[in-house]
Design a protein around this motif. Structure first.
Motif, PDB file in Angstrom:
ATOM      1  N   ALA A 222       0.838  -1.205   0.019  1.00 37.15           N
ATOM      2  CA  ALA A 222      -0.055  -0.128   0.001  1.00 37.15           C
ATOM      3  C   ALA A 222       0.856   1.292   0.012  1.00 37.15           C
ATOM      4  O   ALA A 222       0.560   2.150  -0.753  1.00 37.15           O
ATOM      5  CB  ALA A 222      -0.823   0.127   1.371  1.00 37.15           C
TER       6      ALA A 222
ATOM      7  N   ARG B  10       2.301   1.789  -3.379  1.00 33.05           N
ATOM      8  CA  ARG B  10       1.447   2.389  -4.349  1.00 33.05           C
ATOM      9  C   ARG B  10       1.094   3.708  -3.984  1.00 33.05           C
ATOM     10  O   ARG B  10       0.892   4.849  -5.101  1.00 33.05           O
ATOM     11  CB  ARG B  10      -0.007   1.683  -4.183  1.00 33.05           C
ATOM     12  CG  ARG B  10      -0.162   0.469  -4.571  1.00 33.05           C
ATOM     13  CD  ARG B  10       0.101   0.053  -6.058  1.00 33.05           C
ATOM     14  NE  ARG B  10       0.190  -1.289  -6.574  1.00 33.05           N
ATOM     15  CZ  ARG B  10      -0.635  -1.953  -6.757  1.00 33.05           C
ATOM     16  NH1 ARG B  10      -1.891  -1.679  -6.525  1.00 33.05           N
ATOM     17  NH2 ARG B  10      -0.504  -3.478  -7.281  1.00 33.05           N
ATOM     18  N   THR B  11       1.103   4.344  -2.625  1.00 37.91           N
ATOM     19  CA  THR B  11       1.112   5.770  -2.206  1.00 37.91           C
ATOM     20  C   THR B  11       2.278   6.467  -2.797  1.00 37.91           C
ATOM     21  O   THR B  11       2.145   7.392  -3.546  1.00 37.91           O
ATOM     22  CB  THR B  11       1.339   5.667  -0.818  1.00 37.91           C
ATOM     23  OG1 THR B  11       0.078   4.980  -0.421  1.00 37.91           O
ATOM     24  CG2 THR B  11       1.183   7.065  -0.269  1.00 37.91           C
TER      25      THR B  11
ATOM     26  N   LEU C  48      -4.693   1.391  -1.557  1.00 34.46           N
ATOM     27  CA  LEU C  48      -4.012   2.325  -0.621  1.00 34.46           C
ATOM     28  C   LEU C  48      -4.033   1.594   0.651  1.00 34.46           C
ATOM     29  O   LEU C  48      -3.857   2.208   1.781  1.00 34.46           O
ATOM     30  CB  LEU C  48      -4.286   3.541  -0.853  1.00 34.46           C
ATOM     31  CG  LEU C  48      -4.019   4.192  -2.156  1.00 34.46           C
ATOM     32  CD1 LEU C  48      -4.486   5.626  -1.949  1.00 34.46           C
ATOM     33  CD2 LEU C  48      -2.653   4.171  -2.639  1.00 34.46           C
TER      34      LEU C  48
ATOM     35  N   ASN D 121      -2.353   7.086   4.165  1.00 40.00           N
ATOM     36  CA  ASN D 121      -1.695   7.118   2.849  1.00 40.00           C
ATOM     37  C   ASN D 121      -2.404   8.328   2.138  1.00 40.00           C
ATOM     38  O   ASN D 121      -1.569   9.037   1.241  1.00 40.00           O
ATOM     39  CB  ASN D 121      -1.614   6.175   1.994  1.00 40.00           C
ATOM     40  CG  ASN D 121      -0.871   4.866   2.617  1.00 40.00           C
ATOM     41  OD1 ASN D 121       0.072   4.901   2.921  1.00 40.00           O
ATOM     42  ND2 ASN D 121      -1.393   3.432   2.684  1.00 40.00           N
TER      43      ASN D 121
END
Length: 289
Positions: free
Chosen positions: A56, A59-60, A86, A98
């Protein structure tokens, strides 16, 4: 059969027609070209349903780097994202942390972030997170899907937050217990939602390739003397290109939803699996002018 077809033609049919590239760097020249043609853009890094905080956070960071690249290259682009990418399915604290990192970066450069809507089981949580964050960040939008029964009440509930909403029909396969199953009812509800949000005075993105929906919106604006800078049309990359240009020539704002990422194959196959009608929709949209 679908699996074999996608693997055989996917690189050409998927990446070239539907996806902007595997990395944001690959998408930059395309965004510049779309901007040159008068189109605005929202980019979406493909990927959903992460189950670890590490992923996550990765991806952030991808979202943050995309925001920085948009600013550096002076691209006319927003970003869209899914909360499941996220950490939504891990915990609300993870996804909120996030999102705050992303929104702080976007705020610095004046870039809008839109939270995509996922299936109905996550709709309520997504909107609660949106409202929590909207109290602190004005550069935040989300999505309402007209095939859900709850959407009209959601529009009313969000009114106090001066929401920036993308209104769409919805693409997930849903039960008749929570969603309209007849297309005419979905279409009529979308018209009601557009009218309500526009007349409430909130900036509205109409996410549709449907000529009837587009004409309804244009007529609504004329009837109520609504300025063209109070709404925009949004369409998927690669679909209705001539219609997009026609709308631009008429003075309307048009934004292209441009996904990118290595997960393009999974994205494409999930969209088909969720709703078989998406197959005909994708093919029709690509070849319809």
């Amino acid at each position: 059969m679908l699996d074999r077809l996608a693997k055989r033609f996917g690189s050409r049919f998927g990446a070239d027609k539907i996806v902007g590239g595997e990395t944001f760097s690959q998408a930059i020249p395309l965004i510049k070209q779309l901007n040159y043609e008068g189109l605005q853009v929202t980019v979406d890094h493909l990927g959903e349903f992460v189950n670890s905080e590490k992923e996550a956070r990765e991806r952030t960071q991808e979202c943050i780097e995309s925001i920085q690249a948009i600013a550096h290259h002076q691209l006319n682009s927003e970003i869209s994202l899914k909360l499941t990418s996220l950490g939504l399915d891990i915990s609300q604290n993870v996804v909120l942390d996030n999102m705050e990192l992303i929104l702080e970066e976007a705020k610095q450069y004046g870039i809008t972030v839109t939270i995509d809507m996922e299936d109905s089981s996550r709709s309520g949580t997504t909107l609660e997170i949106y409202k929590t964050l909207k109290n602190r960040y004005s550069n935040l939008g989300t999505v309402i899907q007209s095939y859900l029964y709850r959407s009209d009440e959601d529009i009313d509930d969000l009114h106090a937050y001066d929401p920036y909403l993308r209104l769409v029909k919805g693409a997930y396969k849903e039960s008749g217990k929570v969603a309209f199953v007849d297309k005419p009812m979905v279409d009529e509800n979308l018209k009601r939602l557009i009218e309500k949000n526009v007349l409430n005075g909130h900036y509205t993105a109409i996410g549709s390739h449907d000529d009837a929906i587009i004409e309804f919106t244009k007529n609504l604006a004329k009837k109520h003397n609504i300025s063209k800078d109070q709404f925009e049309f949004q369409m998927l990359y690669g679909m209705r290109n001539q219609t997009q240009q026609k709308l631009i020539n008429e003075g309307y704002t048009v934004r292209v939803y441009l996904p990118y990422g290595e997960d393009w194959y999974g994205y494409f196959m999930r969209r088909l699996a969720e709703r078989p009608a998406n197959i005909a929709f994708a093919i029709k949209g690509i070849f319809k002018k």
